[in-house]
Write an enzyme that holds these catalytic residues in place. Sequence first.
Site, short mmCIF file in Angstrom:
data_model
loop_
_atom_site.label_atom_id
_atom_site.label_comp_id
_atom_site.label_asym_id
_atom_site.label_seq_id
_atom_site.Cartn_x
_atom_site.Cartn_y
_atom_site.Cartn_z
N ASP A 87 2.78 -6.25 -3.23
CA ASP A 87 1.87 -5.12 -3.16
C ASP A 87 0.69 -5.52 -2.27
OD1 ASP A 87 0.57 -2.70 -3.85
OD2 ASP A 87 1.50 -2.78 -5.84
N ASP A 103 -0.54 -0.24 -0.55
CA ASP A 103 -1.35 0.57 -1.47
C ASP A 103 -2.24 1.55 -0.70
OD1 ASP A 103 -2.33 0.63 -4.38
OD2 ASP A 103 -4.22 0.32 -3.32
N GLU A 121 2.21 3.84 0.45
CA GLU A 121 1.82 4.84 -0.55
C GLU A 121 0.99 5.88 0.17
OE1 GLU A 121 -0.48 5.24 -4.85
OE2 GLU A 121 -1.20 3.83 -3.36
N HIS A 153 3.73 2.82 -11.99
CA HIS A 153 2.70 2.40 -12.94
C HIS A 153 1.51 3.35 -12.99
CE1 HIS A 153 1.35 1.22 -9.04
NE2 HIS A 153 0.15 0.95 -9.52
N ASP A 154 1.46 4.32 -12.10
CA ASP A 154 0.36 5.29 -12.09
C ASP A 154 0.77 6.62 -12.71
OD1 ASP A 154 -1.37 3.58 -10.69
OD2 ASP A 154 -0.60 4.26 -8.75
C1 NOJ Z 1 -2.87 2.94 -6.01
C2 NOJ Z 1 -2.33 2.05 -7.08
O1 NOJ Z 1 -0.99 2.34 -7.30
C3 NOJ Z 1 -3.21 2.24 -8.29
O2 NOJ Z 1 -2.69 1.62 -9.43
C4 NOJ Z 1 -4.58 1.75 -7.96
O3 NOJ Z 1 -5.45 2.05 -9.02
C5 NOJ Z 1 -5.12 2.39 -6.69
N1 NOJ Z 1 -4.16 2.47 -5.65
C6 NOJ Z 1 -6.26 1.59 -6.16
O4 NOJ Z 1 -5.80 0.38 -5.64
#
Ligand code: NOJ
Length: 543
Positions: A98, A200, A242, A316-317
């Site tokens: 990541d 990210d 992302e 995970h989000d």
């Molecule tokens: C996206 C990540 O997937 C998330 O978990 C994170 O809080 C934010 N970016 C900030 O890095």
Amino acid sequence: MEKQWWQEVVVYQIYPRSFKDSNGDGIGDIPGMIEKLDYLAELGIGAIWLSPVYQSPNDDNGYDISDYEAIMSEFGTMADMDKFIEEANQRNIKVIMDLVVNHTSDEHPWFLEAKSSKDSPYRDYYVWADAAADGSAPNDLRSIFSGSAWEWHEESGQYYLHLFSKKQPDLNWENEEMRQSVYDMMNYWIDKGIGGFRLDVIDLIGKQPMKEITGNGPLLHDYLQEMNQATFGQHDLLTVGETWGATPEIAKWYSHPDRNELSMVFQFEHIGLDQQEGKDKWDLKPLDKKELKEVLAKWQIELGNEGWNSLFWNNHDLPRMISRWGNDNEHRVMSAKMLAILLHMMKGTPYIYQGEEIGMTNTPINDISEASDIETLNMYHERLANGYSKEELIRSINIKGRDNARRPMAWDDSENGGFSTGTPWLSLNPNFSDINVAQALADESSIFYTYKKLVHLRKEHPVMVWGDFELVETADEVFSYYRTLNDTRWLIVTNFSNEEQVFHATDEVIQTVIHNAEETVTSLENKTLAPWEAFVVEVKNDD
Ligand code: NOJ
């Protein structure tokens, strides 16, 4: 499009904090991940996207990095990490790191230097701005984690930008030296034999905060091309960005092979469909299944051969999809398998988020004291102060909150689900004694084996990877499409509802490829689909 290895594999995401604890401190770690590599090899995946393991004060569970070339002590050592990469490679599993370079931790030495003085050579690695005439923040930019995106730094008399938490100051990508430092760090990891990067919130790096531009800034693609040339472009790696704001057109900019940027994107258009237009993820609205089909089909068709998509329901989000759009009660197993079949049969690289393959569910909380995630906590307190009721906030958190997917992996029905012999940093799902890996492996009709079969089908059937996509017109609750490659034609039929549905087609069935019910499908004429039934049949290709 020249075929690439990363189009043919399935990727598995590990959230290390919650995967497997080997030393009883309640926190997952790298030796725990090594222990479970055989399990992942059994599933058949070809790559692991590893959420951050770097040194971090953990304001945002590792997405706030204070040293990119050191391992978080709770997770182990660099020697553990090297071993993990090596052991994974031995099993033909590549490790995708990541890459969090929109921001660092405020405890990163670059930021410590930057804030020490306006004259520091590192000052410009970050985004600073003077106060407005009345002393308030330079403008109205808001943090994704609530509140202003600007934080006042008293000692040096300026504000700094943080699009996430205050402890995640944004890097200034206009600074060439900063960019070079990031590329050096990336090469350090590439030299370790990793398989690529998940980038990210990469769509934010071209930001122009004074113009209130955050996503898709004017120089974004220049930076990515530069990064590609300086780092992974010289190697055969998977890179996935992302990219929250991507449309199919924008996704081609990122992933068209001729543009030398990224392999593929994570786009989130389908993920936003149960939120009110123009509002936040917490502002809920019911999912319109017709719209879901339209959005997913649009991405399938419009990318064509000019880009590559990733396929995911979970990460995970995001809350567990089975609890969100599936049915985690009486149809848990059927709906989990249906969601898996529907997703893996589409065009793109599929991702499985840990626990998805055994049908792990959301866990509702009753009070904010049970929440851990910074995004959730900040939102709750801000909205409470703005007059929202506790009940409606807890309801949104239970549906959308990030802790749902972050509860520890349940490995068996022993204490703490075999995740840890200590006290887990976040409690397990209360249903862990029924929903766990040991149970799934012991039951040959479990969700796990549907995933395993999908992963293996992909290796054997090029139509799954390369076939053209064609949506079938059906009732809203039925999602059906063809994939066709040369003479091979597959029909995917899924019932996205708790009720029976009827599906009709005149195709001649050659064989059943996969089915979440016992029976083999022989005819498609006025076929009654059980709730959440899903199957794939090979049909005669008349063209
Ligand atoms: C996206 C990540 O997937 C998330 O978990 C994170 O809080 C934010 N970016 C900030 O890095």
